[in-house]
Scaffold this motif. Structure first.
Motif, mmCIF file in Angstrom:
data_model
loop_
_atom_site.group_PDB
_atom_site.id
_atom_site.type_symbol
_atom_site.label_atom_id
_atom_site.label_comp_id
_atom_site.label_asym_id
_atom_site.label_seq_id
_atom_site.Cartn_x
_atom_site.Cartn_y
_atom_site.Cartn_z
ATOM 1 N N ASP A 11 1.753 8.365 -2.638
ATOM 2 C CA ASP A 11 2.214 7.008 -2.353
ATOM 3 C C ASP A 11 2.592 6.259 -3.634
ATOM 4 O O ASP A 11 2.249 5.105 -3.815
ATOM 5 C CB ASP A 11 1.172 6.227 -1.553
ATOM 6 C CG ASP A 11 -0.209 6.235 -2.205
ATOM 7 O OD1 ASP A 11 -0.303 6.587 -3.410
ATOM 8 O OD2 ASP A 11 -1.195 5.895 -1.531
ATOM 9 N N LYS A 12 3.270 6.972 -4.514
ATOM 10 C CA LYS A 12 3.794 6.399 -5.757
ATOM 11 C C LYS A 12 2.702 5.853 -6.663
ATOM 12 O O LYS A 12 2.933 4.925 -7.428
ATOM 13 C CB LYS A 12 4.838 5.324 -5.452
ATOM 14 C CG LYS A 12 6.054 5.860 -4.712
ATOM 15 C CD LYS A 12 7.088 4.787 -4.422
ATOM 16 C CE LYS A 12 8.298 5.376 -3.696
ATOM 17 N NZ LYS A 12 9.312 4.360 -3.345
ATOM 18 N N GLY A 13 1.520 6.426 -6.577
ATOM 19 C CA GLY A 13 0.459 6.064 -7.496
ATOM 20 C C GLY A 13 -0.499 5.007 -7.006
ATOM 21 O O GLY A 13 -1.397 4.606 -7.752
ATOM 22 N N ASP A 14 -0.348 4.553 -5.767
ATOM 23 C CA ASP A 14 -1.304 3.574 -5.248
ATOM 24 C C ASP A 14 -2.674 4.200 -5.023
ATOM 25 O O ASP A 14 -3.706 3.544 -5.199
ATOM 26 C CB ASP A 14 -0.787 2.953 -3.957
ATOM 27 C CG ASP A 14 0.376 2.005 -4.193
ATOM 28 O OD1 ASP A 14 0.508 1.481 -5.319
ATOM 29 O OD2 ASP A 14 1.166 1.782 -3.258
ATOM 30 N N THR A 15 -2.698 5.462 -4.610
ATOM 31 C CA THR A 15 -3.940 6.218 -4.490
ATOM 32 C C THR A 15 -3.716 7.607 -5.076
ATOM 33 O O THR A 15 -2.581 8.097 -5.126
ATOM 34 C CB THR A 15 -4.403 6.347 -3.026
ATOM 35 O OG1 THR A 15 -3.395 7.031 -2.263
ATOM 36 C CG2 THR A 15 -4.658 4.968 -2.415
ATOM 37 N N TRP A 16 -4.822 8.245 -5.489
ATOM 38 C CA TRP A 16 -4.707 9.513 -6.201
ATOM 39 C C TRP A 16 -5.737 10.529 -5.728
ATOM 40 O O TRP A 16 -6.848 10.164 -5.349
ATOM 41 C CB TRP A 16 -4.918 9.307 -7.709
ATOM 42 C CG TRP A 16 -3.926 8.427 -8.377
ATOM 43 C CD1 TRP A 16 -3.968 7.068 -8.471
ATOM 44 C CD2 TRP A 16 -2.721 8.837 -9.043
ATOM 45 N NE1 TRP A 16 -2.872 6.597 -9.161
ATOM 46 C CE2 TRP A 16 -2.100 7.663 -9.534
ATOM 47 C CE3 TRP A 16 -2.132 10.075 -9.295
ATOM 48 C CZ2 TRP A 16 -0.903 7.694 -10.248
ATOM 49 C CZ3 TRP A 16 -0.937 10.104 -10.014
ATOM 50 C CH2 TRP A 16 -0.335 8.930 -10.477
ATOM 51 N N GLY A 17 -5.346 11.785 -5.788
ATOM 52 C CA GLY A 17 -6.282 12.900 -5.706
ATOM 53 C C GLY A 17 -6.431 13.522 -7.082
ATOM 54 O O GLY A 17 -5.620 13.281 -7.978
#
Length: 788
Positions: free
Chosen positions: A134-140
């Motif tokens: 999501d374009k860096g809003d959340t990360w794994g």
């Protein structure tokens, strides 16, 4: 998810310091835990931006990476950057060092970041690849079995992390330290070494220096979309470039690469960056004798070249610009190709230093070049554009133009250098301090030459219409802040690399404190006369004193007298001023220099009696003759304005690991100390308080460790000041607040706002209940307010 190919897919405003809230409002907020909103005191930049990455298929999707302050996404509507890694906590603080980024050209919501700050043991954790849908809003997080160097030499090379545009589920990662080339086949979720890749690199800067001894490894990966080839640059002057023509199954050294990329005027060089022209079939490679970002010119000859490889024929052509106004080219940093106008490319010198960096531009695939500035009439300089630093006024460094050496420069350490693939008029470049950019770039081509000759054959400036380059770092808050003082209506800061600031409006970038500090280390103010502020910082040379003094609430500053015997390089230490401004005590950060005091605002200095060298110093906020100091487990007190200090005889304090101690405003003899336990002395806890000037101490048992402690407006009239700390409780490092004198504590930040490490200083606001300011190591000056 169905895999798609590249070809198939083509077609917060800060709050200004205000008057205090009404007591009834403050009392209501004090009843329990509450939600905070977090912002930055605006500086705009302040650190190295080694990478700027444009998405090739979605306009206005741009990412920037920093060496210690995380990464950012551009917001076109506000022309600001949004921080993407504030969720990184203290346990994984190394993830704030971003060594490379990749944005997916097929599924543009996907973005990746290779993280890890040091390849040496300064960072206790291994690196990772972060992946986002999501374009860096959340990360794994995909953890790696080795370290990465977001703040190591060579961090501006690359990009080391790339998405294969022909198969966007496949990513490649070039690694340092001999770990080779790695690949993911599932959108960055898992990684494995490409065993078929034959060369892990061998180039080191200095084998005798632990920081410079790391093998620079596999530097970058690029794709020839005409022939379907994959190119990989390696830090090995004898075998610097490899290619795969079968999707990564096998790899071969590129013929002629060693001769083209591995030498420059007799210097052993490595291929530090690349750019592909997929219309004309060219791979451009920049070489340098050093991975940067700090290198200057080599001992002899030029420091680097620009070489062009015809990807279809294998022919190499040296397209290095033939002219540099200062003579030798020390090396090149960034290189970029205009995808809207094939054949147009630009490159930047790296560490040309004086009088400025040079940006080169070619519109004929590197056959000829024009320059961003040149000399005319001797040392007079003429430029293609005007540098507008109004977005960050401190970028003048409090200097003035000196002939061709302008106060506001193109920058230095220009490794991030990118023309917008969707807009030939937009370019951005990162420096050691900011991001510059313009949306008027193609005016360059209409200007013609900068200089010509008059009838006598003398070089003269030719008339051109200049365009404007401005600050494009709004939202990138990358300073490493070290100390803070909240006066009420003004926030004073000591900041790494850029000295420090006085903010009277948190939403506005200010000029820097004019003291000549290379790094500010400590600030203080007179509690009863906050117009008088003192600070100290590291300085270069022996011309200026380390201590700065302001008597007009930070509007103007003067340097105190130098102290004989204190070296000029570094040694800022800590400084304190008594509540009535009658005495300044300065303790240099030097184990051989005794602290000193002054009774005339730094005009003259006297040796302090009773303190060891390097001891930290603070003043009582009520008693005008009392100051405190701590060193090596011993707490000291002065009752004669800093002339002499004596051991208070306190027991139960750790001998090491004490990060901070502060006196309490409005409460004579009240001191709080933040630190760590001491296993050798069987001392548990991380915070202690004293109500008798440091003679006896009570541990605050809730905390395992504490990094800093500070005070702000009380929750109710006549109440104890609100206490703030960056500390660890039950294994959770966070920001905590107490409104009842330390009896109970609540966490006030959340997991989305951790800023990796936020420990060196914290303070509340004396006018606004609930407002807290804290330092970070690369995410600027952060402040929080109770949410409405």
């Amino acid at each position: 998810m169905q895999r798609r190919t590249f070809l198939a897919s083509i077609g917060a405003a800060a709050v200004a310091i205000a008057l205090p809230p009404a007591p009834a409002q403050a009392k209501a907020h004090a009843r329990g835990a509450c939600t905070y909103t977090w912002k930055n005191a605006v500086v705009n930049g302040g650190g190295f931006v080694p990478g700027i990455v444009f998405n090739e298929t979605e306009p206005n999707l741009i990412y920037a990476r920093t060496d210690i302050g995380g990464c950012y996404r551009w917001q076109e509507g506000s022309r600001t950057w949004k921080p993407l890694l504030d969720w990184v906590g203290r346990d994984k603080w190394g993830y704030s060092g971003v060594v490379s980024m990749a944005t997916d050209p097929v599924e543009t919501n996907r973005v990746y970041a290779a993280v890890g700050t040091y390849t040496i043991d300064w960072d206790p954790n291994n690196g990772a690849v972060l992946y986002s849908d999501d374009k860096g809003d959340t990360w794994g997080i995909a953890e790696l079995p080795f370290k990465q160097g977001g703040n190591m030499p060579g961090r501006g090379m690359g990009e080391r992390l790339v998405v294969n545009p022909a198969n966007n589920a496949e990513l490649y990662l070039g690694t340092p330290s001999g770990n080779g080339l790695w690949r993911s086949l599932n959108y960055g979720r898992t990684w494995a070494r490409v065993e078929e890749f034959p060369n892990a690199g061998n180039f080191v800067v200095d084998a005798s220096n632990p920081v410079l001894a790391d093998n620079q490894g596999v530097i970058w990966i690029d794709f020839d979309q005409i022939g379907g080839k994959i190119y990989v640059g390696v830090a090995d002057p004898d075998d610097p470039l490899y290619v795969s023509e079968d999707g990564g199954a096998t790899w071969q050294a590129v013929p002629g690469a060693a001769e083209a990329l591995g030498t420059a005027d007799g210097n052993r060089t490595i291929p530090t960056q690349s750019a592909v022209d997929n219309t004309n079939g060219y791979l451009y490679v920049v070489t340098s004798h050093d991975p940067g970002p700090y290198n200057g010119a080599p001992a002899s000859g030029d420091g680097g070249r620009i070489q062009r490889l015809a990807t279809q024929t294998g022919e190499w052509t040296d397209v290095t610009p033939s002219y540099n106004p200062r003579g030798v080219i020390p090396g090149f940093g960034g290189i970029t190709v205009d995808r809207q106008n094939p054949g147009t490319l630009m490159a930047a010198t790296r560490n040309n230093w004086w009088p400025d960096e040079i940006l080169y531009r070619s519109t004929d695939s590197g056959q000829t070049w024009s320059l961003s500035w040149d000399y005319a009439e001797g040392q007079n300089r003429t430029d293609r554009f005007v540098m507008d630093n109004s977005g960050s006024p401190w970028l003048s460094w409090n200097g003035e133009d000196q002939g061709p050496a302008y106060a506001v420069k193109h920058g230095w350490m220009i490794d991030a250098f990118a023309i917008d693939p969707h807009n030939s008029d937009r370019i951005m470049w990162g420096t050691g301090a900011t991001i510059w950019g313009t949306e008027e770039l193609t005016k360059w081509d209409a200007q013609g030459e900068l200089v010509g000759e008059d009838e006598a054959g003398q070089r003269v400036a030719l008339p051109i219409e200049k365009f404007t380059v401005g600050v494009r770092a709004q939202g990138v808050e990358e300073t490493a802040s070290l100390d803070l003082a909240a006066l009420g209506g003004a926030l004073v800061s000591a900041v790494g690399d850029v000295g420090g600031f006085v903010h009277t409006n948190l939403d506005r970038a200010e000029t820097m404190i004019n003291t000549g500090w290379s790094t500010g280390t400590s600030v203080d103010f007179a509690q009863f006369n906050p117009d008088i502020i003192v600070g100290t910082g590291n300085v270069h040379g022996n011309e200026k004193g380390h201590v700065g003094v302001s008597t007009d609430r930070g509007r103007t500053w003067r340097n105190a007298s130098r102290v004989e015997g204190v070296p000029g390089d570094g040694h800022g230490g800590t400084v304190a001023i008594t509540a009535d401004a009658s005495v300044i005590v300065w303790s240099p950060n030097n184990t051989e220099v005794t602290p000193v005091y002054s009774t005339d605002l730094g005009e003259t200095w006297n040796l302090v009696q009773g303190l060891p060298a390097g001891a930290k110093v603070r003043s009582d906020r009520v008693n005008q003759s009392v100051l405190y100091s701590f060193s090596g487990g011993t707490f000291y007190r002065s009752t004669d304005g800093g002339a002499t200090f004596t051991d208070t005889g306190a027991t139960g304090l750790p001998t090491a690991g004490v990060e901070d101690f502060r006196a309490v405003p409005g409460h004579k003899n009240h001191v709080w100390l933040a630190g760590r336990g001491d296993t050798e002395k069987d001392i548990a806890g991380g915070m202690w308080r004293s109500k008798d000037g440091g003679a006896t101490w009570k541990p605050i048992v809730e905390f395992d460790t504490a990094e800093s402690v500070g005070f702000g407006k009380a929750a109710k009239l006549s109440g104890y000041p609100a206490i703030y700390t960056s500390a660890e409780m039950n294994g959770k490092a966070a920001i905590y607040r107490s409104t009842d004198g330390g009896i109970t504590w609540v966490r006030i930040n959340d997991d989305d706002h951790q800023w990796a490490w936020s420990g060196s200083a914290i303070t509340g606001d004396p006018w606004i209940y609930g407002r807290v300011y804290l330092t970070t190591n690369g995410r600027g000056i952060v402040y929080g307010d109770i949410a409405d």
